[in-house]
Design an enzyme around this catalytic site. Structure first.
Site, PDB file in Angstrom:
ATOM      1  N   ARG A  57      -2.836   3.060  17.898  1.00 39.62           N
ATOM      2  CA  ARG A  57      -2.568   2.966  16.462  1.00 39.62           C
ATOM      3  C   ARG A  57      -1.081   2.787  16.165  1.00 39.62           C
ATOM      4  NH1 ARG A  57      -2.844   7.294  11.942  1.00 39.62           N
ATOM      5  NH2 ARG A  57      -3.392   6.072  10.089  1.00 39.62           N
ATOM      6  N   HIS A  64       0.476  -0.017  13.709  1.00 37.62           N
ATOM      7  CA  HIS A  64       1.313   0.309  12.546  1.00 37.62           C
ATOM      8  C   HIS A  64       2.735  -0.216  12.690  1.00 37.62           C
ATOM      9  CE1 HIS A  64      -1.236   3.665  10.450  1.00 37.62           C
ATOM     10  NE2 HIS A  64      -1.961   2.623  10.805  1.00 37.62           N
ATOM     11  N   VAL A  80       4.314  -3.991  10.076  1.00 41.35           N
ATOM     12  CA  VAL A  80       5.482  -3.795   9.206  1.00 41.35           C
ATOM     13  C   VAL A  80       6.660  -4.582   9.785  1.00 41.35           C
ATOM     14  CG1 VAL A  80       6.987  -2.089   8.118  1.00 41.35           C
ATOM     15  CG2 VAL A  80       4.612  -1.501   8.627  1.00 41.35           C
ATOM     16  N   ASP A 114       8.415  -4.573  16.309  1.00 38.98           N
ATOM     17  CA  ASP A 114       9.840  -4.411  16.593  1.00 38.98           C
ATOM     18  C   ASP A 114      10.248  -2.944  16.719  1.00 38.98           C
ATOM     19  OD1 ASP A 114       9.549  -3.529  14.024  1.00 38.98           O
ATOM     20  OD2 ASP A 114      11.016  -4.881  13.122  1.00 38.98           O
ATOM     21  N   SER A 140      10.042  -0.648  14.680  1.00 38.46           N
ATOM     22  CA  SER A 140      10.618  -0.065  13.454  1.00 38.46           C
ATOM     23  C   SER A 140       9.967   1.281  13.126  1.00 38.46           C
ATOM     24  CB  SER A 140      10.466  -1.029  12.270  1.00 38.46           C
ATOM     25  OG  SER A 140       9.108  -1.392  12.096  1.00 38.46           O
ATOM     26  N   ASN A 173       1.376   6.965   7.566  1.00 38.45           N
ATOM     27  CA  ASN A 173       1.914   7.570   8.797  1.00 38.45           C
ATOM     28  C   ASN A 173       2.191   9.065   8.679  1.00 38.45           C
ATOM     29  OD1 ASN A 173       1.929   5.079  10.150  1.00 38.45           O
ATOM     30  ND2 ASN A 173       3.988   4.584   9.391  1.00 38.45           N
ATOM     31  N   PRO A 232      -2.983  -1.536   5.971  1.00 40.98           N
ATOM     32  CA  PRO A 232      -4.172  -1.462   5.120  1.00 40.98           C
ATOM     33  C   PRO A 232      -4.619  -0.019   4.882  1.00 40.98           C
ATOM     34  CG  PRO A 232      -4.721  -2.323   7.295  1.00 40.98           C
ATOM     35  CD  PRO A 232      -3.236  -2.249   7.226  1.00 40.98           C
ATOM     36  N   HIS A 273     -11.311   1.640  16.114  1.00 41.87           N
ATOM     37  CA  HIS A 273     -11.885   2.901  15.628  1.00 41.87           C
ATOM     38  C   HIS A 273     -13.022   3.403  16.500  1.00 41.87           C
ATOM     39  CE1 HIS A 273     -10.059   2.551  11.300  1.00 41.87           C
ATOM     40  NE2 HIS A 273      -9.162   2.663  12.251  1.00 41.87           N
ATOM     41  N   THR A 274     -13.247   2.767  17.633  1.00 41.54           N
ATOM     42  CA  THR A 274     -14.084   3.380  18.671  1.00 41.54           C
ATOM     43  C   THR A 274     -13.349   4.568  19.291  1.00 41.54           C
ATOM     44  OG1 THR A 274     -15.297   3.001  20.726  1.00 41.54           O
ATOM     45  CG2 THR A 274     -13.231   1.812  20.511  1.00 41.54           C
ATOM     46  N   ASP A 322     -15.956   7.543  15.672  1.00 39.31           N
ATOM     47  CA  ASP A 322     -17.349   7.298  16.065  1.00 39.31           C
ATOM     48  C   ASP A 322     -17.765   8.511  16.900  1.00 39.31           C
ATOM     49  OD1 ASP A 322     -16.628   7.019  18.758  1.00 39.31           O
ATOM     50  OD2 ASP A 322     -17.125   4.893  18.885  1.00 39.31           O
ATOM     51  N   THR A 376     -18.258   8.899  19.995  1.00 39.00           N
ATOM     52  CA  THR A 376     -17.662   8.970  21.340  1.00 39.00           C
ATOM     53  C   THR A 376     -16.169   8.606  21.241  1.00 39.00           C
ATOM     54  OG1 THR A 376     -18.350   6.671  21.721  1.00 39.00           O
ATOM     55  CG2 THR A 376     -19.805   8.407  22.589  1.00 39.00           C
TER      56      THR A 376
HETATM   57  C1  HEM Z   1      -8.662  -2.507   9.266  1.00 34.35           C
HETATM   58  C2  HEM Z   1      -7.863  -1.678   8.627  1.00 34.35           C
HETATM   59  C3  HEM Z   1      -7.618  -0.270   9.088  1.00 34.35           C
HETATM   60  C4  HEM Z   1      -7.621   0.823   8.294  1.00 34.35           C
HETATM   61  C5  HEM Z   1      -7.847   0.858   6.793  1.00 34.35           C
HETATM   62  C6  HEM Z   1      -7.389   1.967   9.146  1.00 34.35           C
HETATM   63  C7  HEM Z   1      -7.307   3.263   8.704  1.00 34.35           C
HETATM   64  C8  HEM Z   1      -7.252   4.377   9.535  1.00 34.35           C
HETATM   65  C9  HEM Z   1      -7.273   5.742   9.075  1.00 34.35           C
HETATM   66  C10 HEM Z   1      -7.318   6.187   7.621  1.00 34.35           C
HETATM   67  C11 HEM Z   1      -7.245   6.534  10.168  1.00 34.35           C
HETATM   68  C12 HEM Z   1      -7.238   8.067  10.192  1.00 34.35           C
HETATM   69  C13 HEM Z   1      -5.809   8.579  10.093  1.00 34.35           C
HETATM   70  C14 HEM Z   1      -5.708  10.062   9.894  1.00 34.35           C
HETATM   71  O1  HEM Z   1      -6.707  10.703   9.585  1.00 34.35           O
HETATM   72  O2  HEM Z   1      -4.601  10.613  10.041  1.00 34.35           O
HETATM   73  C15 HEM Z   1      -7.190   5.688  11.319  1.00 34.35           C
HETATM   74  C16 HEM Z   1      -7.162   6.114  12.615  1.00 34.35           C
HETATM   75  C17 HEM Z   1      -7.091   5.294  13.704  1.00 34.35           C
HETATM   76  N1  HEM Z   1      -6.929   3.926  13.686  1.00 34.35           N
HETATM   77 FE1  HEM Z   1      -7.114   2.733  12.070  1.00 34.35          FE
HETATM   78  N2  HEM Z   1      -7.250   1.531  10.436  1.00 34.35           N
HETATM   79  C18 HEM Z   1      -7.371   0.178  10.453  1.00 34.35           C
HETATM   80  C19 HEM Z   1      -7.256  -0.647  11.547  1.00 34.35           C
HETATM   81  C20 HEM Z   1      -6.969  -0.203  12.820  1.00 34.35           C
HETATM   82  C21 HEM Z   1      -6.610  -1.055  13.922  1.00 34.35           C
HETATM   83  C22 HEM Z   1      -6.443  -2.565  13.820  1.00 34.35           C
HETATM   84  C23 HEM Z   1      -6.450  -0.257  15.007  1.00 34.35           C
HETATM   85  C24 HEM Z   1      -6.078  -0.623  16.419  1.00 34.35           C
HETATM   86  C25 HEM Z   1      -6.340  -1.786  16.974  1.00 34.35           C
HETATM   87  C26 HEM Z   1      -6.689   1.100  14.576  1.00 34.35           C
HETATM   88  C27 HEM Z   1      -6.679   2.189  15.400  1.00 34.35           C
HETATM   89  C28 HEM Z   1      -6.875   3.500  14.974  1.00 34.35           C
HETATM   90  C29 HEM Z   1      -7.030   4.615  15.876  1.00 34.35           C
HETATM   91  C30 HEM Z   1      -7.103   4.545  17.389  1.00 34.35           C
HETATM   92  C31 HEM Z   1      -7.144   5.761  15.082  1.00 34.35           C
HETATM   93  C32 HEM Z   1      -7.277   7.220  15.551  1.00 34.35           C
HETATM   94  C33 HEM Z   1      -5.880   7.760  15.784  1.00 34.35           C
HETATM   95  C34 HEM Z   1      -5.821   9.192  16.275  1.00 34.35           C
HETATM   96  O3  HEM Z   1      -6.850   9.837  16.506  1.00 34.35           O
HETATM   97  O4  HEM Z   1      -4.682   9.679  16.422  1.00 34.35           O
HETATM   98  N3  HEM Z   1      -6.979   1.094  13.242  1.00 34.35           N
HETATM   99  N4  HEM Z   1      -7.189   4.372  10.896  1.00 34.35           N
END
Ligand code: HEM
Ligand SMILES: *[C@@H]1O[C@H](CO)[C@@H](O)[C@H](O)[C@H]1NC(C)=O
Length: 317
Positions: free
Chosen positions: A61, A65, A69, A73, A75, A93, A163, A193-194, A238, A240
């Site tokens: 993630r 992020h 932005v 880089d 940032s 963040n 987003p 989000h897997t 999810d 898992t």
């Molecule tokens: C499509 C738009 C996306 C939105 C709106 C989004 C939003 C979010 C949100 C709200 C969380 C939970 C953060 C928290 O509770 O602190 C999250 C977690 C996460 N996101 Fe996304 N995300 C997006 C795309 C992505 C992409 C493109 C990736 C990576 C390729 C990604 C990887 C992750 C991962 C791995 C987590 C879990 C992080 C952790 O457990 O520390 N997300 N995301």
């Protein structure tokens, strides 16, 4: 003269072809200057993930992020200065992005094995994301390298360009389009989000008020996400969260997406069919995820003499 201008012309065309093909990043960037760089990153990521499986998702993630932005880089790693406010304070963040200490550990170990600071923080983020996915059972890909580090950061841009989990499909598509990423990239990369977890405050409205959600799943999630308070309680994205698999997409098909933005990908719109495909085809998901990660990693890199190689990922040299 004819053959000379032909030679120059061929040279220019060769260079154009080369630049056009990978935005001047390449997988071999550190082969000569520090062959131990990549194995060292892999080792530290492996140690971190073995200690806490969630860290793999957190590192993936961070790269996302960072790239959204102003390009990939590093940032996101900069702390606030008198000149700018850190992206760490931006809404997506703050109290959410994690893994900064692992990145710092990687940086210091890599600089030590290389004997000098030659590897950028931006490249470390890109390689750590790949190694995290591999460590949790996902596909591998060749990370293109040669990114340099920014000398500034933008909290405002982080707020505007990352987003939000409350977006519907058109806004998600638009957000990715602004980065040069298409609808397929959106669906494949959302498969990130897997892995990992979300805080209750970010899916509370969905589990209490939305209709396109499996009712057993909503009840289950309400147990650890009360109507009032508990906003930082965690639920897996999810079931898992420590394995890179197709469960995320399977959940979307059965209306068990955790975030509003997750379920938006399977809600009667144009992305339904791809979600369905990925839900039963790990090979297709893996292949598309890998190529979209390369595409995301190519967003607006600083190369050549632009930017710098930071000595400390947290601050400008
Ligand atoms: C499509 C738009 C996306 C939105 C709106 C989004 C939003 C979010 C949100 C709200 C969380 C939970 C953060 C928290 O509770 O602190 C999250 C977690 C996460 N996101 Fe996304 N995300 C997006 C795309 C992505 C992409 C493109 C990736 C990576 C390729 C990604 C990887 C992750 C991962 C791995 C987590 C879990 C992080 C952790 O457990 O520390 N997300 N995301
Ligand atoms: C970030 O979170 C902290 C609480 O941990 C809070 O005090 C601070 O105001 C937040 N910053 C922003 C910019 O929202």
């Amino acid at each position: 003269m004819g053959s000379f201008s032909f030679y120059i012309g061929a040279l220019i065309m060769f260079n154009l072809a080369f630049v056009g093909f990978s935005s001047s990043l390449n997988p071999y960037f550190y082969n000569k200057v520090c062959p131990q760089a990549l194995p060292t990153i892999k080792r530290v990521v492996g140690d971190a993930v073995n200690q806490e499986r969630r860290m793999g998702g957190s590192l993936l993630r961070l790269h996302f992020h960072d790239c959204f932005v102003n390009g990939c880089d590093a940032s996101i790693l900069l702390d606030s200065t008198s000149a700018f406010t850190s992206e760490k304070n931006a809404l997506p963040n703050n109290n959410s992005a994690r893994g900064f200490d692992v990145i710092d550990r990687i940086k210091s170990e890599v600089d030590r094995v290389c004997g000098r600071p030659v590897v950028s923080c931006a490249d470390i983020l890109a390689v750590a994301a790949r190694d995290s996915v591999v460590a949790l059972g996902g596909p591998t890909w060749e990370v293109r390298l040669g990114r340099r580090d920014s000398t500034t950061a933008s909290e405002t841009k982080a707020n505007n360009d990352i987003p939000s989990p409350f977006m519907d499909l058109p806004a998600l598509i638009d957000s990715f389009k602004k980065q040069g990423l298409n609808v397929k990239d959106l669906v494949a990369l959302s498969g990130g989000h897997t892995l990992g977890f979300s805080q209750c405050g970010l899916f509370k409205n969905r589990i209490y008020n939305e209709n396109n959600i499996d009712s057993n799943f909503a009840h289950q999630r309400r147990a650890t996400c009360p109507p009032n308070g508990g906003d930082s309680n965690l639920a897996p994205l999810d079931h898992t969260p420590a394995f890179f698999d197709t469960k995320y997409f399977k959940n979307l098909v059965t209306k068990k997406g955790l975030l509003h933005s997750d379920q938006a990908l399977f809600n009667g719109g144009q992305t339904d069919s791809l979600v369905k495909t990925y839900s039963t085809n790990f090979g297709a998901f893996s292949k598309d995820f890998a190529s979209s990660m390369i595409k995301m990693g190519n967003i607006k890199p600083l190369t050549g003499t632009r930017g710098q190689i930071r000595l400390d990922c947290k601050k400008v040299n």
